[in-house]
Design a protein around this motif. Structure first.
Motif, PDB file in Angstrom:
ATOM      1  N   VAL A  13       8.689   5.952  -9.350  1.00 40.99           N
ATOM      2  CA  VAL A  13       8.343   6.243  -7.957  1.00 40.99           C
ATOM      3  C   VAL A  13       8.717   7.685  -7.615  1.00 40.99           C
ATOM      4  O   VAL A  13       7.961   8.404  -6.955  1.00 40.99           O
ATOM      5  N   GLN A  17       5.992  11.422  -6.969  1.00 43.45           N
ATOM      6  CA  GLN A  17       6.005  12.530  -6.015  1.00 43.45           C
ATOM      7  C   GLN A  17       5.857  13.855  -6.756  1.00 43.45           C
ATOM      8  O   GLN A  17       5.114  14.739  -6.330  1.00 43.45           O
ATOM      9  N   TRP A  27      -0.195  13.784  -0.637  1.00 44.04           N
ATOM     10  CA  TRP A  27       0.018  12.356  -0.517  1.00 44.04           C
ATOM     11  C   TRP A  27       0.414  11.813  -1.878  1.00 44.04           C
ATOM     12  O   TRP A  27       0.248  12.479  -2.891  1.00 44.04           O
ATOM     13  N   ILE A  28       0.967  10.608  -1.889  1.00 44.39           N
ATOM     14  CA  ILE A  28       1.250   9.912  -3.150  1.00 44.39           C
ATOM     15  C   ILE A  28       0.368   8.677  -3.183  1.00 44.39           C
ATOM     16  O   ILE A  28       0.449   7.812  -2.310  1.00 44.39           O
ATOM     17  N   GLY A  29      -0.487   8.613  -4.174  1.00 50.70           N
ATOM     18  CA  GLY A  29      -1.413   7.499  -4.314  1.00 50.70           C
ATOM     19  C   GLY A  29      -1.203   6.760  -5.622  1.00 50.70           C
ATOM     20  O   GLY A  29      -0.317   7.093  -6.411  1.00 50.70           O
ATOM     21  N   THR A  30      -2.028   5.782  -5.847  1.00 50.78           N
ATOM     22  CA  THR A  30      -1.949   5.004  -7.083  1.00 50.78           C
ATOM     23  C   THR A  30      -2.147   5.888  -8.303  1.00 50.78           C
ATOM     24  O   THR A  30      -1.557   5.649  -9.362  1.00 50.78           O
ATOM     25  N   HIS A  32      -1.061   8.857  -8.765  1.00 57.37           N
ATOM     26  CA  HIS A  32       0.195   9.529  -9.098  1.00 57.37           C
ATOM     27  C   HIS A  32       1.181   8.551  -9.731  1.00 57.37           C
ATOM     28  O   HIS A  32       1.959   8.936 -10.608  1.00 57.37           O
ATOM     29  N   LEU A  33       1.138   7.297  -9.287  1.00 55.50           N
ATOM     30  CA  LEU A  33       1.980   6.274  -9.930  1.00 55.50           C
ATOM     31  C   LEU A  33       1.569   6.098 -11.393  1.00 55.50           C
ATOM     32  O   LEU A  33       2.420   5.987 -12.281  1.00 55.50           O
ATOM     33  N   PHE A 137       3.501   7.977   1.002  1.00 56.61           N
ATOM     34  CA  PHE A 137       2.728   7.039   0.192  1.00 56.61           C
ATOM     35  C   PHE A 137       1.557   6.561   1.036  1.00 56.61           C
ATOM     36  O   PHE A 137       1.739   6.134   2.168  1.00 56.61           O
ATOM     37  N   ALA A 141      -1.296   2.934  -2.304  1.00 55.40           N
ATOM     38  CA  ALA A 141      -0.124   3.009  -3.181  1.00 55.40           C
ATOM     39  C   ALA A 141       0.917   1.980  -2.755  1.00 55.40           C
ATOM     40  O   ALA A 141       1.541   1.318  -3.590  1.00 55.40           O
ATOM     41  N   LYS A 142       1.103   1.835  -1.439  1.00 48.59           N
ATOM     42  CA  LYS A 142       2.035   0.819  -0.942  1.00 48.59           C
ATOM     43  C   LYS A 142       1.591  -0.573  -1.366  1.00 48.59           C
ATOM     44  O   LYS A 142       2.411  -1.416  -1.752  1.00 48.59           O
TER      45      LYS A 142
END
Length: 203
Positions: A13, A17, A27-30, A32-33, A137, A141-142
């Motif tokens: 996680v 970032q 932003w942080i999206g899927t 980036h995960l 997020f 992503a959440k």
């Protein structure tokens, strides 16, 4: 929920970032995960992706292309001429966008989740917006993180590890992630089954 994350999952996680910042996304999206997970190619769940040929560099290229909306490269001369015949001058569109929003306004990838709420063109980020602060997020992503909890519960695991994050990404209905996976030659349902089978063999 985060208290159930393993050290590796928590680190993922945090690394998401970093991936977003390296791609200059706000932003942080899927996506980036996924990139953060691939930093640990031998981790549970991720090892299955690695075995199937998914690499960090290939995933980064796929993410860049999908976020930019690239489906084969920039418009060619024929495309530009066709648009001009309809009264659309791309040079003029760029000039007006940059006059209104600043130089390079069309070169910054659009935050697809925010773009739906605020429309195609948004104000340029100020220097204070680009600071080292926390990146949010986005909802998809959440949702993937929530799905990872569901995956852990379904497998009767008391923790949420990288394997559950992978399963959460594969299970979601996020169109951007599906576009990335498609570019990588990954069929979510089939790969999900492979991940579960690998986890059972390792148990």
């Amino acid at each position: 929920m985060f208290e159930r994350f393993t050290t590796e999952a928590r680190d993922t996680v945090v690394q998401a970032q970093r991936e977003a910042r390296e791609l200059r996304h706000r932003w942080i999206g899927t996506e980036h995960l996924l990139l953060a997970l691939l930093r640990r190619p031998d981790a549970p769940g991720v090892a299955t992706l690695t075995r199937l040929g998914v690499t960090a560099s290939a995933a980064r290229s796929a993410v860049t292309a999908v976020v930019a909306g690239d489906d084969g490269g920039p418009l060619g001369e024929d495309d530009t001429e066709a648009l001009r015949s309809l009264g659309i001058d791309l040079d003029e569109v760029r000039r007006r966008a940059e006059a209104a929003f600043g130089e390079g306004a069309l070169d910054t990838p659009l935050d697809v989740d925010r773009g739906r709420r605020f429309g195609l063109f948004r104000r340029r980020l100020s220097s204070s917006d680009r600071g080292p602060g926390h990146l949010p997020f986005v909802p998809r992503a959440k949702k993937a993180l929530e799905l990872s909890l569901r995956e852990a519960l379904a497998l009767k695991d008391k923790h949420i590890g990288t394997e559950h994050l992978v399963l959460g990404l594969l299970r979601g209905d996020d169109q951007l992630m599906r576009g990335v996976l498609e570019r990588l030659g990954v069929e979510p349902g089939a790969v999900r089954s492979e991940v579960v089978a690998d986890l059972r063999r390792a148990a």
